[in-house]
Design a protein around this motif. Structure first.
Motif, PDB file in Angstrom:
ATOM      1  N   TYR A 185       2.890   8.500  -6.209  1.00 15.64           N
ATOM      2  CA  TYR A 185       1.914   9.231  -7.381  1.00 15.64           C
ATOM      3  C   TYR A 185       1.821  10.320  -8.339  1.00 15.64           C
ATOM      4  O   TYR A 185       2.754  10.991  -7.994  1.00 15.64           O
ATOM      5  CB  TYR A 185       0.251   9.462  -6.969  1.00 15.64           C
TER       6      TYR A 185
ATOM      7  N   ARG B  53      -5.317   3.581 -11.978  1.00 20.54           N
ATOM      8  CA  ARG B  53      -5.218   2.940 -10.505  1.00 20.54           C
ATOM      9  C   ARG B  53      -4.424   4.243  -9.448  1.00 20.54           C
ATOM     10  O   ARG B  53      -4.148   3.760  -8.278  1.00 20.54           O
ATOM     11  CB  ARG B  53      -4.433   1.150 -10.580  1.00 20.54           C
TER      12      ARG B  53
ATOM     13  N   ARG C 164      -1.145   4.499  -7.513  1.00 17.37           N
ATOM     14  CA  ARG C 164       0.289   3.125  -7.419  1.00 17.37           C
ATOM     15  C   ARG C 164      -0.781   2.653  -6.916  1.00 17.37           C
ATOM     16  O   ARG C 164      -1.709   2.477  -6.633  1.00 17.37           O
ATOM     17  CB  ARG C 164       1.066   4.458  -6.767  1.00 17.37           C
TER      18      ARG C 164
ATOM     19  N   ARG D 157      -2.159  -4.242  -2.545  1.00 22.49           N
ATOM     20  CA  ARG D 157      -2.459  -2.743  -3.518  1.00 22.49           C
ATOM     21  C   ARG D 157      -3.524  -1.827  -2.633  1.00 22.49           C
ATOM     22  O   ARG D 157      -3.188  -1.034  -2.810  1.00 22.49           O
ATOM     23  CB  ARG D 157      -3.830  -3.387  -4.589  1.00 22.49           C
TER      24      ARG D 157
ATOM     25  N   ARG E  24      -6.445   0.237  -1.702  1.00 25.82           N
ATOM     26  CA  ARG E  24      -8.012   0.410  -2.879  1.00 25.82           C
ATOM     27  C   ARG E  24      -6.913   0.902  -4.363  1.00 25.82           C
ATOM     28  O   ARG E  24      -5.985   1.296  -4.500  1.00 25.82           O
ATOM     29  CB  ARG E  24      -8.962   1.171  -2.136  1.00 25.82           C
TER      30      ARG E  24
ATOM     31  N   TYR F 179      -9.997   2.487   2.464  1.00 29.76           N
ATOM     32  CA  TYR F 179      -8.617   1.141   2.957  1.00 29.76           C
ATOM     33  C   TYR F 179      -9.086   0.777   3.466  1.00 29.76           C
ATOM     34  O   TYR F 179     -10.247   1.310   4.330  1.00 29.76           O
ATOM     35  CB  TYR F 179      -7.425   1.863   3.495  1.00 29.76           C
TER      36      TYR F 179
HETATM   37 CA   LIG Z   1      -3.773   2.601  -4.558  1.00 31.92          CA
END
Ligand SMILES: [Ca+2]
Ligand SMILES: [Ca+2]
Ligand SMILES: [Ca+2]
Ligand SMILES: [Ca+2]
Ligand SMILES: [Ca+2]
Ligand SMILES: [Ca+2]
Ligand SMILES: [Ca+2]
Ligand SMILES: [Ca+2]
Ligand SMILES: [Ca+2]
Ligand SMILES: [Ca+2]
Ligand SMILES: [Ca+2]
Ligand SMILES: [Ca+2]
Ligand SMILES: [Ca+2]
Ligand SMILES: [Ca+2]
Ligand SMILES: [Ca+2]
Ligand SMILES: [Ca+2]
Lengths: 152, 152, 152, 152, 152, 152, 152, 152, 152, 152
Positions: C118, E149, E151, F149, F151, G118
């Motif tokens: 990130y 988003r 990553r 992906r 979330r 998630y």
């Molecule tokens: Ca993500």
């Protein structure tokens, strides 16, 4: 606008008019008069000229309307849009002007236009116009044209 | 380039240099010397000036390199990129020049840069440069920056 | 690594280890020894600490390997990745280090890792490492993680 | 092609030529001669005429080239592309012809063009041309223009 | 704001002002006064400075307005936005402030701004402001800027 | 495998077999024997059981093969895949095993399978297997299944 | 909450608190008091612990609020979110609890939170909470976080 | 439904029930009773049987509810959904029936379900049901499952 | 195939033939003979009949070829594809057969076809065929048709 | 419409009717009478003929309805749609006409149709019709079919 019984362009070779003023919009009777429904045309191949510099401008146009007594004949619509090719107009004026011409010609119950112009100076302009509140009972999906992203 | 034992910018407030020439790129020892691997920096916040008009230009830059003895210290990289803010450069020259400066400073085994510039006159320019054939055994994914779409 | 006949974590409550060093990677026999195939794990929930500031870092990791005699047992892999939660490591070192630990433990024919971190300072770092040229006859799809976009 | 020292269009109001034959492509010296790199122009605002019907055609063009001694000056490129506005040409011929004209004018090390034409009869045509095998050591990303979808 | 009959920037070389205060926003008469329609500008190339650290910030701005008697002249808008390049401002204040300046200058029937700022500390901030309830009968599509988003 | 002249399942009601072992894969003669081409089946509705817990697992499978003398009859393929519904198998074994069964039954020139399993413990597993190097002259597009992906 | 005149965390090294209870949320005066506007924070790097198993959970959080007298200071917000790293909480409770804490501290006119967790057991949970009906005149775009897809 | 103080499935190995009728839905007290908020479960791994042919059907289910006194315990929800594996039900009936069972068991303030079924005969069916008008003050984002595309 | 000097379909009303056998493919001279380039047709509106059940099948076809002496005339191509409307053919045979017919008629240097068929029984079939290895020096982008997703 | 107790098409081989007029729409009792819910059919494989030229037209249709006493039997719906294969109809008329036929046959509480037609002359037409205001308490998601893009 021509009488629908003698369409001059449909099903024949027809050259675009030299200007929007000369273009003939034709119409056919609405096969479902009295029914509230929406017709959407998506025209991603629109181009006109910048009235200041004479350079070409491009737009992606989406036209939504609720027919009254008439449908616009689609080939004549295409030729009308093509007639802007050598016509100079600012983005805001051009977009709203197309809507007003169509309103005058086919007298729809309701109409709107989204003009999504290509960027100039890195900044695109969109223009959104509708002829008034949408009619009661109409199903009116968003046009859903993706947002301009720049790069990345 | 500074000696890695006395980094001047990492972990301290550090103002961007006034120009790329004045910016100090710093480096730290590669923790995996002799291992062939790729490091990718994605810098979507790059801006410089047009050398002709003085107007700002913007780019999304992606830098890939295979470290040799050194890693580029990431804060100094950010400050180096920031130092182009008042610097005039053509797209092609600027993009390739950043790569060459990094090669000179951190002496990577291999390096490439993708410069994805925002449109001017409706036409974006991308510049792709690499320092030679990629080393054997390297895993080198595509940068995968989406194509420019215009509108629609 | 444990002997596969007495897995300590699979099918039981098992707490993550306090550090990567203490984490136990377990393995099971490859059910298709001698067959060249690829196994991919996608771990979008990885977090570690910045070794300088102690602040959390986050990554989306994708691990690809060609099994030799062993498969990594997936619950132990998850617990191993979880053990970085209180561990300080630089992006480049952490990513390559995970690959090297797995290579030492399960002795795969081949392995690679993509670490998609990130952004920090607005600039994300990706690290791509593989253990050498992929074996002949392997089908090796791209990981296809989308490029970082910033905004817009 | 003009001598680069007296560019006639850059930084001045300049009208598009009346035809591709009359358009003047201008060039500037390559700032990194001897370096193998790629320059990509994306021109989503291209229009020409159908040589049979005279109706407008539209295309999204992407041009990639490896500069030799010269860069194409981007404003003159834009004006050159604009000069097709009243020019009749088939898709295949037009796309390949643009490439050949550029090759003749700026003598690049290598060049390719992707022409992504809007559908006619519901079937779009794409044309892909390159001047030969790409030079050794070049980094050459795919153009990545999305496939045509029709509807749904 | 200048009188529309003597625009100082349109069609001429014009340098950005040194600060937003010095920037001159210009206007032209609305070609469709009395018609309710929306004009959208998308400006993905905005940058200002952090008032605390002096480091650059970046944003993707989208401006929507319903013209009253005036349209904002787009080149002067671009130069106004460019004038923030050396200006320090917090995200919330900067975004709302741009809206208020435009309201004061062009007196639109209604206006809104979406400021989509690049992440700091891994967390982007968006700011959404409008001058009041949208006018009756306006067609007001969502700005539709994709969500951030991270990553993966 | 049945003789193609008496297909038992095509065009008739046919219940899935109780297990993969009992499922009958049927085949029909390749209409283009000697021609190298690829057939791709995408089966997003696959489910089996975890051999340890008995809980259902789900996968999206993509099968590519180059026919030799035979094509797999698609209804029997569907019923074969359905027969895993009450069958316990680990992801790696199940995916490779399907490929090996098909190879044994239809004796293709070449075959590969991508198994894209739904996440367990937040980590999906993909398995990629092919029967050897693809034949010369084959056109073999990537399967292009999007990356997982998580979330956001 | 601290008095805004002596912020303890902004512009200084500041370690996350050991728990949400110990974390200090700081605030600064709203630069546009009396103006109805929305501020959105997107925090894709959130992690806490499962209160039953102690295993880490991850979420992508989006916070929207309409400031009253105060803005939340963004660095203290980040540190507050980081303080959940060793904190056990169920998804529903954690998400709503963050909202309630912020409401208590910065007394916004209105606030909402979307928590996009998630998957566990293959099923992600989302939690959507707002403090009441949005204020009149607010522009409130959807958060637009993409739906969870599983695979394929 | 069981009393929340003696959950029979959470944190223990638990086999799915043989049918929906036998499945036990468990509940826990709502930690924020009196607060209007939404909980969304996304279950992309649902399968049942066609009541006519006995062939498997698949669906992607999204469940939204506003808790009253109870939350549904998520592991029991998963096991309940799993219990449809050998159950025959038409798409419309199955989808609405799941909603009604949940309403009976956890007595939510409000609930809705979207059932997105895989295509049969090339035509997928979606079913959308809610228990009545959403409660005042609820924030209720669209489920945003992408439209079915067919191919291309 | 007809002689190019008397095209029977271009620029005239022309009904589709009753069967592929009766359809006339026409050709025009390649305007760039000796140049290696690719022409791509995307035909998302293809339909034929199932030879067993007589039910309609649908496909999205993409045709790529390198012209030799001839280009296929695009209107005759469209009418040829339309002639499959009442023709029964299996997916694999139909796709490869179209390629072979085109090869016989226009004798291209090289040709390939991708047939992306709509799902039957929930499983779509794709067929990929090329006439041999692509010619040296050809630029051959992937067709990039998105993978089939099912639902979710 | 047939009596539901003797369905003529479900579960048997059934040929499409020769015209819409001859097609038999069948119905089954609504399993949840009195419950307001929505059923959506997505039919991306629709084709009819242009009433003027006899050339095929294609559309992607999405039908939404709220059942009254009856559900439409899905196989008969598919055969009804298939019966347009040799039927000439204008886009607007055809789309609205399908809705009206269904209303007459299954007497739903409410119904709408979106017809997304493939482009002719580069301009696709969409038609949106609903039978009146949606019933109170209905959950009615957008159809979300992506906008037509042209190229690029
Ligand atoms: Ca993500
Ligand atoms: Ca531009
Ligand atoms: Ca590639
Ligand atoms: Ca476009
Ligand atoms: Ca950041
Ligand atoms: Ca690839
Ligand atoms: Ca951007
Ligand atoms: Ca067309
Ligand atoms: Ca399609
Ligand atoms: Ca909306
Ligand atoms: Ca999971
Ligand atoms: Ca199907
Ligand atoms: Ca909406
Ligand atoms: Ca490729
Ligand atoms: Ca799926
Ligand atoms: Ca077209």
């Amino acid at each position: 606008m021509s009488d629908p019984s003698n369409l001059s362009q449909l099903g024949r070779p027809a050259a675009p008019a030299a200007s929007p003023e000369q273009a003939v919009l034709e119409r056919v009777p609405n096969p479902h008069p009295g029914t509230v429904y929406l017709v959407r045309f998506t025209a991603p191949e629109f181009t006109s000229l910048c009235p200041v510099t004479g350079q070409p401008d491009f737009a992606h146009l989406v036209l939504d309307y609720v027919p009254g007594d008439w449908l616009v004949e689609s080939k004549s619509l295409k030729l009308y849009l093509t007639s802007f090719r050598n016509h100079g107009a600012f983005h805001e004026d051009c977009t709203v002007g197309i809507a007003k011409r169509l309103i005058a010609e086919i007298m729809p119950t309701w109409l709107r236009i989204g003009g999504y112009w290509y960027p100039r100076g890195g900044i695109p302009i969109d223009v959104f116009y509708q002829s008034g509140r949408p009619p009661t009972g109409l199903w009116l999906p968003e046009q859903g044209v993706p947002a301009y992203r720049g790069r990345g």
